[in-house]
Write a protein that holds these residues in place. Structure first.
Motif, PDB file in Angstrom:
ATOM      1  N   GLN A 121      11.801   1.784  -1.672  1.00  0.00           N
ATOM      2  CA  GLN A 121      10.434   2.184  -1.896  1.00  0.00           C
ATOM      3  C   GLN A 121       9.546   1.159  -1.491  1.00  0.00           C
ATOM      4  OE1 GLN A 121       9.959   5.215  -2.868  1.00  0.00           O
ATOM      5  NE2 GLN A 121       8.625   5.265  -4.332  1.00  0.00           N
ATOM      6  N   VAL A 122       8.280   1.594  -0.923  1.00  0.00           N
ATOM      7  CA  VAL A 122       7.475   0.778  -0.383  1.00  0.00           C
ATOM      8  C   VAL A 122       6.030   1.295  -1.331  1.00  0.00           C
ATOM      9  CG1 VAL A 122       5.940   0.280   1.539  1.00  0.00           C
ATOM     10  CG2 VAL A 122       8.324   0.665   1.742  1.00  0.00           C
ATOM     11  N   GLN A 123       5.331   0.022  -1.819  1.00  0.00           N
ATOM     12  CA  GLN A 123       4.017   0.173  -2.234  1.00  0.00           C
ATOM     13  C   GLN A 123       2.981  -0.263  -1.493  1.00  0.00           C
ATOM     14  OE1 GLN A 123       6.780  -1.461  -4.048  1.00  0.00           O
ATOM     15  NE2 GLN A 123       7.278   0.439  -4.761  1.00  0.00           N
ATOM     16  N   LEU A 124       1.909   0.360  -1.599  1.00  0.00           N
ATOM     17  CA  LEU A 124       0.630   0.073  -0.624  1.00  0.00           C
ATOM     18  C   LEU A 124      -0.552   0.091  -1.664  1.00  0.00           C
ATOM     19  CD1 LEU A 124       1.269   2.830   2.342  1.00  0.00           C
ATOM     20  CD2 LEU A 124       1.819   0.387   2.254  1.00  0.00           C
ATOM     21  N   VAL A 125      -0.905  -1.253  -1.485  1.00  0.00           N
ATOM     22  CA  VAL A 125      -2.356  -1.266  -2.397  1.00  0.00           C
ATOM     23  C   VAL A 125      -3.628  -1.692  -1.428  1.00  0.00           C
ATOM     24  CG1 VAL A 125      -3.316  -2.905  -4.064  1.00  0.00           C
ATOM     25  CG2 VAL A 125      -0.887  -2.358  -4.178  1.00  0.00           C
ATOM     26  N   GLU A 126      -4.599  -0.764  -1.573  1.00  0.00           N
ATOM     27  CA  GLU A 126      -5.496  -0.776  -0.917  1.00  0.00           C
ATOM     28  C   GLU A 126      -6.739  -1.573  -1.481  1.00  0.00           C
ATOM     29  OE1 GLU A 126      -4.503   3.881   0.320  1.00  0.00           O
ATOM     30  OE2 GLU A 126      -4.914   2.822  -1.623  1.00  0.00           O
ATOM     31  N   SER A 141       4.289  -3.562   0.083  1.00  0.00           N
ATOM     32  CA  SER A 141       5.467  -4.405  -0.657  1.00  0.00           C
ATOM     33  C   SER A 141       6.715  -3.645  -0.977  1.00  0.00           C
ATOM     34  CB  SER A 141       4.788  -5.168  -1.840  1.00  0.00           C
ATOM     35  OG  SER A 141       4.471  -4.147  -2.812  1.00  0.00           O
ATOM     36  N   GLY A 142       7.636  -4.307  -1.152  1.00  0.00           N
ATOM     37  CA  GLY A 142       8.766  -3.293  -1.434  1.00  0.00           C
ATOM     38  C   GLY A 142      10.081  -4.141  -0.883  1.00  0.00           C
ATOM     39  N   SER A 143      11.077  -3.556  -0.886  1.00  0.00           N
ATOM     40  CA  SER A 143      12.421  -4.266  -0.221  1.00  0.00           C
ATOM     41  C   SER A 143      12.835  -3.500   0.856  1.00  0.00           C
ATOM     42  CB  SER A 143      13.208  -4.532  -1.546  1.00  0.00           C
ATOM     43  OG  SER A 143      13.739  -3.335  -1.998  1.00  0.00           O
ATOM     44  N   HIS A 144      13.802  -4.237   1.762  1.00  0.00           N
ATOM     45  CA  HIS A 144      14.550  -3.567   2.631  1.00  0.00           C
ATOM     46  C   HIS A 144      13.693  -2.619   3.490  1.00  0.00           C
ATOM     47  CE1 HIS A 144      17.728  -5.648   0.452  1.00  0.00           C
ATOM     48  NE2 HIS A 144      17.549  -4.854  -0.471  1.00  0.00           N
ATOM     49  N   PHE A 145      12.719  -3.037   3.965  1.00  0.00           N
ATOM     50  CA  PHE A 145      11.865  -2.102   5.005  1.00  0.00           C
ATOM     51  C   PHE A 145      11.336  -2.814   6.123  1.00  0.00           C
ATOM     52  CE2 PHE A 145       7.486  -3.091   4.498  1.00  0.00           C
ATOM     53  CZ  PHE A 145       7.430  -3.816   3.038  1.00  0.00           C
TER      54      PHE A 145
END
Length: 116
Positions: A1-6, A25-29
């Protein structure tokens, strides 16, 4: 999972500038590309600017010469420098990331209002 913060949206007068940031942010990407899209009231979401991991950019004709996209690969962050803003640039701006296996993620959006 990837989180994007604007961040970086707000109210600006015509002719003014704003800088949007989007941190992933996140892991394994691994990020293939990151970009900015916008959606004005009553309109469909449209691409504004996209940048690949190699630095290739694709800028919409409507903002070419006024907006610049850049990224910091070490920080997994993409920026959109917006100059000479016009009222028609008013929209919610969304960050997008395409990562490993072409999975696409979206941020929650940040509102940009260009008005006097």
């Amino acid at each position: 999972q990837v989180q994007l913060v604007e961040s970086g949206g707000g109210l600006v007068q015509p002719g003014g500038s704003l800088r949007l940031s989007c941190a992933a942010s996140g892991s394994h990407f691994s990020i293939n590309s990151m970009g900015w899209y916008r959606q004005a009231p009553g309109s469909q979401r449209e691409s504004v600017a996209v940048i690949t991991s190699g630095g290739t950019t694709d800028i919409a004709d409507s903002v070419k010469g006024r907006f610049t996209i850049s990224r910091d690969n070490a920080k997994n962050t993409v920026y959109l420098q917006m100059n000479s803003l016009k009222p028609e640039d008013t929209a919610v701006y969304y960050c997008n990331a395409v990562v490993t296996f072409n999975r696409s993620y979206w941020g929650k959006g940040t509102l940009v209002t260009v008005s006097s």
